[in-house]
Scaffold this active site. Structure first.
Site, PDB file in Angstrom:
ATOM      1  N   CYS A 139       9.052   4.573  63.005  1.00 12.68           N
ATOM      2  CA  CYS A 139       8.047   3.842  63.935  1.00 12.68           C
ATOM      3  C   CYS A 139       7.617   2.688  62.955  1.00 12.68           C
ATOM      4  O   CYS A 139       6.835   2.922  61.861  1.00 12.68           O
ATOM      5  CB  CYS A 139       6.882   4.835  64.061  1.00 12.68           C
ATOM      6  SG  CYS A 139       5.567   3.921  64.840  1.00 12.68           S
ATOM      7  N   CYS A 142       4.153   1.924  62.641  1.00 12.86           N
ATOM      8  CA  CYS A 142       3.018   2.747  61.971  1.00 12.86           C
ATOM      9  C   CYS A 142       3.334   2.623  60.512  1.00 12.86           C
ATOM     10  O   CYS A 142       2.533   2.778  59.875  1.00 12.86           O
ATOM     11  CB  CYS A 142       3.609   4.519  62.248  1.00 12.86           C
ATOM     12  SG  CYS A 142       3.874   4.724  63.824  1.00 12.86           S
ATOM     13  N   ASP A 143       4.477   2.594  60.131  1.00 11.24           N
ATOM     14  CA  ASP A 143       4.757   2.648  58.709  1.00 11.24           C
ATOM     15  C   ASP A 143       5.250   1.226  57.848  1.00 11.24           C
ATOM     16  O   ASP A 143       5.343   1.110  56.624  1.00 11.24           O
ATOM     17  CB  ASP A 143       6.006   3.661  58.307  1.00 11.24           C
ATOM     18  CG  ASP A 143       5.371   5.055  58.693  1.00 11.24           C
ATOM     19  OD1 ASP A 143       4.249   5.450  58.537  1.00 11.24           O
ATOM     20  OD2 ASP A 143       6.272   5.755  59.225  1.00 11.24           O
TER      21      ASP A 143
END
Ligand code: NDP
Length: 316
Positions: A139, A142-143
């Site tokens: 992701c 997200c990261d």
């Protein structure tokens, strides 16, 4: 044979969608029963820091956030159960479900929040750094933030891979994209976008041999050209996998309308209704576009409100 349990609301799955649905349903006196499923806490339990969920200015660890959501659902007396639902029958007005111990449940409303699972390559080295929280991710949104001004590698050639590579290119100093064939699967516009981004390097006919690293995490990726069989190492601190997701919807396929990739279809846009009255869906099981914890939580709240209205109408 065990006794049948009659309930108002069954919630299947324990990611942000399921727990949020439980908080709303419990506060509306629907006494929800929630089955946590195969991966209690859902996909967020494979993430380290969650920094984009509103309300956590310093970020929060994924498993810790899910433990808090569970505690909030239990505070209002949600019956949270380990285990999973492995069979359903949505053919009648009462929705039947069986858990993995064989217990039969009859529910007036069902909220499906079984999520989707990111696909990984399955290499031992990939799984090692994924579990370690040391540089493997599925992701970018997200990261990606953790790789500012660093070099990263991303695998995949579909719309997701292109979208994520482009997202990463704004943060990372360099993105190397590994495409296993000599062409993209993505739509032309997405392909053009990555081709026209100067710090995205695209390697065609290229597969991942091994994710390289040390005690701190990923340090590079060994790749192989599948035409020449030549291998070389690419330095990178992040290894992103964007080869697709699989929605966890197999047990519903005989009753619910699914699209060609298995995502549950909403019957009425703007609601969480499925084609079966009294059965609602929230989160990634119906979402191949946004897939965020906060959007899953939002549809979880919607599903509980939809279920409550359905139940009120049913009870007169
Ligand atoms: P896709 O299934 O479309 O693409 C998966 C990609 O991963 C393919 O290029 C495939 O390669 C590659 N792949 C699969 N397995 C491996 C492997 N073992 N090693 C290397 N590469 C591998 O998945 P997406 O998640 O990209 O998209 C899913 C759906 O969502 C699509 O319909 C897409 O259009 C849609 N979507 C739309 C977006 C938008 O419009 N903004 C954004 C994101 C998704 P190969 O091509 O060789 O099979």
């Amino acid at each position: 044979m065990s006794e049948i349990q009659n309930i108002d609301c069954l919630i299947i799955g324990s990611g942000p969608a399921g727990y949020t649905a439980a908080i709303y349903a419990a506060r509306a006196d629907m006494s929800p029963v929630l089955y946590q499923g195969m991966q209690p806490g859902g996909q967020l339990t494979t993430t380290n820091d969650v920094e984009n969920f509103p309300g956590y200015p310093d970020g929060i660890n994924g498993p810790e956030m899910m433990a808090q959501l569970q505690a909030q659902a239990e505070r209002f007396d949600t019956d949270v159960r380990p285990g999973f639902i492995d069979k359903v029958d949505f053919s009648g007005p009462i929705h039947k479900a069986w858990d993995d111990s064989g217990k039969e449940i009859h529910a007036k409303t069902v909220i499906i929040s079984t999520g989707a699972s990111a696909l990984y390559l399955g290499l031992e080295s990939e799984q090692k750094y994924l579990k370690m929280g040391g540089g493997v991710s599925a992701c970018a949104v997200c990261d990606g933030f953790f790789y500012r001004n660093q070099e990263v590698v991303i695998v995949g050639a579909g719309d997701s891979a292109c979208e994520e590579a482009h997202y990463l290119s704004k943060l990372a100093s360099k993105v190397t994209m590994l495409v296993r064939r000599d062409e993209f699967r993505a739509s032309k516009i997405m392909e053009e976008r990555v081709r026209n981004t100067p710090n995205i390097d695209i390697l065609f006919n290229t597969e991942t041999e091994e994710v390289l690293g040390d005690d701190h995490g990923v340090t590079g990726v060994r790749v192989k050209n599948n035409q020449t069989n030549e291998t070389h190492d690419i330095p990178a601190t992040g290894f992103f996998v964007a080869i697709g997701h699989k929605p966890n919807t197999d047990i519903f396929k005989d009753y619910l309308k699914l699209d060609e990739t298995g995502y549950i279809e909403y019957e009425e846009p703007g609601t969480t209704k499925t084609n079966v009255p009294g059965v609602f869906v929230a989160g990634d099981a119906a979402d191949k576009t946004y897939r965020q914890a906060v959007t899953a939580a939002g549809t979880g709240a919607m599903a509980a409100l939809d279920a409550e209205r359905y139940l009120s109408a049913l009870n007169g």
